[in-house]
Scaffold this motif. Structure first.
Motif, PDB file in Angstrom:
ATOM      1  N   LYS A 156       0.790  -1.175  -0.055  1.00 50.25           N
ATOM      2  CA  LYS A 156       0.217   0.069   0.020  1.00 50.25           C
ATOM      3  C   LYS A 156       0.790   1.216  -0.071  1.00 50.25           C
ATOM      4  CE  LYS A 156      -0.830  -0.218   5.095  1.00 50.25           C
ATOM      5  NZ  LYS A 156      -1.637  -0.397   6.051  1.00 50.25           N
ATOM      6  N   TRP A 264      -5.453   5.913  -0.554  1.00 48.32           N
ATOM      7  CA  TRP A 264      -4.172   5.029  -0.671  1.00 48.32           C
ATOM      8  C   TRP A 264      -4.352   3.937  -1.880  1.00 48.32           C
ATOM      9  CZ3 TRP A 264      -0.582   4.050   3.211  1.00 48.32           C
ATOM     10  CH2 TRP A 264      -0.979   4.766   4.270  1.00 48.32           C
ATOM     11  N   LEU A 266      -3.520   0.352  -3.336  1.00 50.45           N
ATOM     12  CA  LEU A 266      -3.096  -0.885  -2.792  1.00 50.45           C
ATOM     13  C   LEU A 266      -3.083  -1.995  -3.886  1.00 50.45           C
ATOM     14  CD1 LEU A 266      -6.354  -1.126  -0.256  1.00 50.45           C
ATOM     15  CD2 LEU A 266      -4.106   0.008   0.108  1.00 50.45           C
TER      16      LEU A 266
END
Length: 285
Positions: A156, A264, A266
Motif C-alpha cells: 500500500k 491509498w 493498494l
C-alpha cells in the motif's frame, strides 16, 4: 473449448441477456445463439435456459462458466507475463478506483500515462471503497485506490491527504450552524467518511442538524451546496478553479489539526512486477 468460446460464455454469464451479449461481442443475435447451441452440443448438456426475461444458468452451466472464466483469466495472466518480458510497456493496466478519485484526481494521471505509454491499455472500474477491495481480493484488478485508512496486508502506498471544508453560499462561520435553518446536505458513502463527519459534528454540537438532505453522489452534493440549497462538508479534492465563489470553512479534528481524508493505493506484490503497473507508479510518483 477454444479461448474465444470461453470469452463468449463469460460475456453471456455477465449479461444474462442474448441481445446485450451480442452487442458486446459485435455479432448478430442469431449467430450468437447458434454458437451457444454448438458449445452446448459439444458439452452434451444445456448451459443456459432461455426465457422472455433473459437467461438462467443450469447447474451444469454454472460449472462450465466457472471453467470458462478460469481459462480467460489464465490467458490474460500469461499474456501479461509475456508482455512484461519486453522492454516496451504493453498489456492492460487494470484499475479499480474510488469514484471521487476517478472524477477529480485520476484523469490527469491517466492522460500522462497514455501519452507516455501509447501501447498500454487501460481497464477502469469506479465505485465505493468496499467494492474496490472486493475487486482486489477476487484478482480482477492490478491496483485499487480507496479512500480512508485501509485494512490491507499487501502493498500500500499513500497517495494524498485532502482537507475537509464546510461549504455554503451564506454561512461564514461554524458558530452559525447552531441556529441556522439551512439544510445539511450529505452524500451516501460506505467508507469511514460518513462516520468521521458524524464524530466531528458531535464534538462540536449537542444536537443533530435541524434539517438534512441525503443524496447518492458527492458531485450532486457539491452542486446543491454551490447553488445555495444548503451547506455541505466536502474534501478539497472536489474543488476547482472555475467553481463559483462560496464560503469554505476549514474543519479541525480533536487534536486541533486540519481534518483530512487519506487516499491509498493498494495491490498484491506480484502486480507491481508488471511493466504497465510499474509505469503507472512512475507517473504517480
Amino acid at each position: 473449448m477454444q479461448t474465444s468460446e470461453c470469452k463468449l460464455l463469460v460475456t453471456l454469464a455477465e449479461e444474462m441477456n442474448m441481445r446485450k451479449a451480442a452487442e458486446r461481442l459485435f455479432v448478430s443475435q442469431p449467430a450468437l445463439s447458434q454458437r451457444v447451441q454448438s458449445i452446448e452440443k459439444n458439452w452434451d448438456t444445456q448451459i443456459f435456459i432461455r426465457s422472455q426475461k433473459g437467461l438462467t444458468l443450469t447447474p451444469a452451466g454454472e460449472k462450465i462458466i466457472e471453467y470458462a472464466r478460469d481459462v480467460v483469466i489464465k490467458e490474460e495472466k500469461v499474456k501479461e507475463e509475456i508482455h512484461s518480458l519486453n522492454t516496451m510497456v504493453h498489456g492492460t493496466l487494470k484499475l479499480a478506483v474510488a469514484s471521487i478519485i476517478g472524477q477529480h484526481w485520476l484523469p490527469n494521471v491517466l492522460k500522462q500515462f497514455v501519452q507516455k505509454y501509447p501501447h498500454a491499455k487501460i481497464s477502469l472500474i469506479t465505485g465505493w471503497s468496499s467494492e474496490i477491495l472486493k475487486h482486489l481480493y477476487e484478482g480482477q484488478v492490478h491496483v485499487g485506490i480507496i479512500r480512508g485508512t485501509p485494512d490491507w496486508k499487501g502493498v500500500k502506498h499513500h497517495i494524498l491527504a485532502d482537507t475537509l471544508y464546510l461549504v455554503d453560499t451564506e454561512i461564514k462561520s461554524l458558530d452559525e450552524l447552531q441556529s441556522t435553518e439551512r439544510p445539511f446536505i450529505q452524500f451516501k458513502s460506505d467508507s469511514t467518511y460518513y462516520q468521521e463527519i458524524q464524530d466531528w459534528w458531535h464534538r462540536q454540537f449537542d444536537h443533530p442538524p435541524k434539517r438534512t438532505i441525503v443524496v447518492d453522489q458527492i458531485e450532486t452534493c457539491k452542486q446543491m451546496a454551490f447553488h445555495g440549497i444548503g451547506y455541505a462538508i466536502l474534501p478539497s479534492i472536489t474543488f476547482h478553479e472555475d467553481d463559483p465563489a462560496v464560503y469554505k470553512i476549514p474543519l479541525f479534528d480533536e487534536t486541533g489539526l486540519p481534518a483530512k481524508r487519506d487516499t491509498w493505493l493498494l495491490g498484491y506484490e506480484s502486480a507491481f512486477e508488471l511493466k504497465q503497473v510499474e509505469a503507472f507508479m512512475k507517473i504517480i510518483k
